[in-house]
Each structure stands twice: as C-alpha cells, then as structure tokens.
Design an enzyme around this catalytic site. Structure first.
Site: not given
Length: 298
Positions: A126-128, A154
C-alpha cells in the site's frame, strides 16, 4: 507462556491463576497468535497454523510498520499465512536507523524472504509499500528466485510516471507537519511532541525513499497484477493507477474502492474480499464462503 513462568508476586501471575481452565486456554491461544519473527527482524509472521497453503507478504505505507496488518488474519481464509515487512525505525525496530533509499531496503528484504519461498506466495503493498513490493518482485525475477503468484498494489502511482510532488523529506519539521496535516494526519497526532519526535525520523526517511526513487525500465512482470485505488484519494487518482497496466504481461485489474488514501483501514473488509476473489479465481486458495459474490465497481 504459562502462569508458572511469571514471578509469584506479579499482578499478572495473580490474574492468570484466577482464570478458569477455558479462559486460560483462550489466553494461551491468543498469545500464540501474536506475530512472531522468523529468524529475521525484516519479516513478522501473523501465524495461522502449521499447514498454510499460501503466503501473503504485506508492505506498509510510509511511517507505518507490520502491525497495520495484524487484523488481516481475521478476514482471510485460514490457509493464507500472513506476513509483513518490518523496516528499521519502527515498532520492534524503533531503535534502528531508518533507511532513505530503495536499494538497501530491497537488498535486505530479498535476503530475508528467500527462505520463506517454499510455498506459493503473493505480495500486497500500500502506497510506499506498493513501490517496495514491485521492486522486490523485479529483484526476485532477476535473481532467478520463485516469483510471486500475484501482485496486489494499492494507492501509489505507476512507477514509470514522473513524481508530480515536490520533494518534502528535507523540509523543516514544522513545514513537514503542515504537509502531513493537509494529507490527512490527525491534528492531535501532530500536536503530540513526544509522538512526533518518534515518528518524524522514520517518516522523513520513508519520504526520502519515495522522493529519490528512480525507475529503471525492465520487461513487464509475468504474474497477474491487481491494483486498487480510493475513490476519494486526493493524492493518487485513477489516471495515476491505470498505467500500472504497462507493468503487467499477464492479467491486469484495476478497482476503485470507497475511501481516501488509507482505504485499507476504512474499507478493510471490502479490500480483503477483493484479494480473496482474485486468489480464488487463480486457484491459489479454495473458493468458498469468504468470496463475495458481487464485485465492487471498477
């Protein structure tokens, strides 16, 4: 842990000895379900039993650690063995220097994960964490190691896209806090000086990792790729996510989920339902009552 291993005069010992046999058994079961590190500080396992069918390795967003995936075992079939990456500078590794570059993170995670690839496995980031999962998948391919059977990504723009944001990792603390406030960090967290002294070095390193990341062109990945975004995410929109398709030589799916950038918390059940559906469709797990019969809007 049992009551006999505790000091006789401890309050905890007294409370445990007062428990009924059933309650004590429940407590022991809960303790056994706590995450355990498997010979490396880089990975935390949220145990689901001794005979898993598939491993799910999770990678968290900037500033967070493995514990954000602690509750995922409750929403997934028992055959899914949930693991999470634990980078330096957070939670169980809070006393260590966080890393601000992608290369050493991928080097360390590659070595940590290789002994656990004896079963089919998938990545979620997720993200990073999506960027870390992507680069780790490419490293495993280049090293000739078993590759993930599926990649779930994501809330991060496709890696080949230019970073549209200004670099913020070098900003003074007060300016960095202002940026964090605009991006959704609660005011009460930012006003907690003790908490921010602990969080800022790790956040700064994670922002540096993302801000200094340089994409290198390689062939698309062979496994199926599922990408998720938040309908109300002001940071990462659908147009940022659709180009992930270029990184997938196999099946690709993009789904937008209700919520902001952190929809993995606000819409956790829905997100896990989507993961289970894709795992079941690929015959990586048995399809059953965990699979929702109606897909979300894409």
């Amino acid at each position: 842990m049992t009551a006999n291993t505790l000091p006789e005069n401890s309050l905890l010992h007294e409370r445990i000895t007062r428990l009924t046999t059933d309650k004590r058994a429940q407590l022991l079961a809960r303790l056994r379900a706590e995450p355990s590190r498997e010979d490396t500080p880089w990975l935390v396992r949220f145990s689901r039993g001794d005979a898993p069918g598939i491993r799910l390795f999770c990678f968290s967003y900037a500033g967070s650690g493995a514990s954000i995936f602690r509750g995922w075992t409750d929403g997934l079939p028992a055959e899914v063995d949930v693991w999470a990456a634990q980078l330096p500078g957070r939670e169980t590794r809070v006393g260590e220097q966080p890393l601000g570059r992608m290369a050493p993170v991928i080097d360390a995670l590659h070595e940590a994960i290789r002994p656990q690839l004896d079963l089919p496995y998938v990545f979620f980031g997720h993200s990073m964490g999506a960027l870390v999962a992507f680069e780790l998948a490419r490293r495993l391919r280049s090293a000739g190691d078993p590759e993930p059977a599926h990649l779930f990504l994501a809330a991060f723009r496709a890696p080949q896209l230019a970073n549209p944001n200004i670099k913020i990792y070098h900003l003074p603390d007060e300016v960095l806090k202002t940026v964090l406030l605009k991006e959704g960090t609660p005011q009460q967290v930012l006003e907690n000086d003790e908490l921010m002294r602990a969080l800022l070095p790790t956040l700064r390193a994670d922002f540096e990792l993302c801000d200094t990341y340089e994409y290198g062109a390689e062939p698309p990945l062979r496994m199926p790729v599922s990408v998720f975004g938040g309908h109300q995410d002001v940071r990462v929109g659908r147009s940022d996510l659709e180009p992930w398709r270029d990184q997938a030589a196999g099946p690709f799916r993009l789904a937008m989920i209700p919520g902001s950038h952190f929809f993995l918390h606000s819409a956790q059940d829905l997100l896990l339902t989507e993961l289970v559906r894709d795992l079941g469709s690929a015959a990586l797990i048995k399809e059953g009552e965990h699979v929702h019969d109606r897909p979300i809007a894409g």
